[in-house]
Design a protein around this motif. Structure first.
Motif, mmCIF file in Angstrom:
data_model
loop_
_atom_site.group_PDB
_atom_site.id
_atom_site.type_symbol
_atom_site.label_atom_id
_atom_site.label_comp_id
_atom_site.label_asym_id
_atom_site.label_seq_id
_atom_site.Cartn_x
_atom_site.Cartn_y
_atom_site.Cartn_z
ATOM 1 N N UNK A 64 0.830 -1.194 0.000
ATOM 2 C CA UNK A 64 0.000 0.000 0.000
ATOM 3 C C UNK A 64 0.874 1.257 0.000
ATOM 4 N N UNK A 65 0.371 2.313 -0.592
ATOM 5 C CA UNK A 65 1.011 3.619 -0.497
ATOM 6 C C UNK A 65 0.333 4.334 0.659
ATOM 7 N N UNK A 66 1.112 4.636 1.694
ATOM 8 C CA UNK A 66 0.519 5.275 2.862
ATOM 9 C C UNK A 66 0.327 6.764 2.595
ATOM 10 N N UNK A 67 -0.658 7.391 3.241
ATOM 11 C CA UNK A 67 -0.936 8.811 2.984
ATOM 12 C C UNK A 67 0.279 9.723 3.176
ATOM 13 N N UNK A 68 1.143 9.402 4.122
ATOM 14 C CA UNK A 68 2.319 10.249 4.350
ATOM 15 C C UNK A 68 3.218 10.290 3.119
ATOM 16 N N UNK A 69 3.267 9.198 2.352
ATOM 17 C CA UNK A 69 4.098 9.179 1.141
ATOM 18 C C UNK A 69 3.547 10.110 0.073
ATOM 19 N N UNK A 76 9.437 6.631 -4.275
ATOM 20 C CA UNK A 76 8.368 5.809 -4.850
ATOM 21 C C UNK A 76 7.308 6.666 -5.542
ATOM 22 N N UNK A 77 7.021 7.828 -4.989
ATOM 23 C CA UNK A 77 6.001 8.720 -5.552
ATOM 24 C C UNK A 77 6.565 9.570 -6.681
ATOM 25 N N UNK A 78 7.773 10.086 -6.505
ATOM 26 C CA UNK A 78 8.333 10.986 -7.516
ATOM 27 C C UNK A 78 8.706 10.260 -8.804
ATOM 28 N N UNK A 79 9.005 8.959 -8.719
ATOM 29 C CA UNK A 79 9.368 8.206 -9.926
ATOM 30 C C UNK A 79 8.185 7.407 -10.482
ATOM 31 N N UNK A 80 6.972 7.734 -10.053
ATOM 32 C CA UNK A 80 5.778 7.006 -10.470
ATOM 33 C C UNK A 80 5.549 7.155 -11.977
ATOM 34 N N UNK A 81 5.330 6.042 -12.633
ATOM 35 C CA UNK A 81 4.986 5.998 -14.051
ATOM 36 C C UNK A 81 3.755 5.111 -14.178
ATOM 37 N N UNK A 82 2.668 5.695 -14.641
ATOM 38 C CA UNK A 82 1.385 4.981 -14.645
ATOM 39 C C UNK A 82 1.435 3.696 -15.475
ATOM 40 N N UNK A 83 2.039 3.743 -16.655
ATOM 41 C CA UNK A 83 2.112 2.553 -17.505
ATOM 42 C C UNK A 83 2.939 1.451 -16.844
#
Length: 137
Positions: A64-69, A76-83
């Motif tokens: 899970x991605x916790x709300x604090x992230x 993990x959030x800054x390098x997110x790529x939807x595909x």
């Protein structure tokens, strides 16, 4: 009643939830309904010793991605790529049964370790009692 091991697991889970609610409420002991969702979230996203997995992961196949992230951007959030994320989710779902099997094996190993530890403490006592009975003391 038919499954005592499952009943024990439910009791442990319920105890953890009640303890979590008590900790969040402090001395007030009111408003537990408002705290329940937070305690359940914590319970579902905390890795368990017996499996080394979170219950969330064993259900959905991913962490899970916790709300604090989301609020404080992590790698993990800054390098997110939807595909790429969609592909990773599919791969995780494909491997979910294997992950559950591994968690089940870890849980069985943990139970065996606990049983062995218990038997080391109890068996010598049983032998001592049997020796006393046989000697007529």
């Amino acid at each position: 009643m038919a499954y005592p091991q499952v009943n024990g697991q439910v009791e442990v889970t319920n105890r953890d939830i009640v303890d979590g609610i008590k900790a969040r409420l402090g001395k007030h002991r009111q408003g537990w309904v408002d705290e329940l969702q937070h305690v359940l979230w914590a319970h579902r996203t905390t890795p368990k010793d017996s499996t080394n997995e979170t219950p969330f992961c064993l259900v959905y196949g991913t962490e899970v991605v916790i709300p604090a992230e989301v609020l404080i951007p992590t790698n993990r959030i800054t390098t997110f790529d939807e595909q790429q994320n969609d592909e990773s989710l599919r791969e995780n779902l494909d491997a979910l049964e294997e992950r559950r099997t591994i968690a089940h094996i870890r849980q069985a190993e943990k139970k065996q370790k606990i049983a062995n530890h218990y038997n080391k403490k109890v068996k010598p006592l049983d032998f001592q009692l049997n020796d006393l009975v046989l000697r007529g003391n």
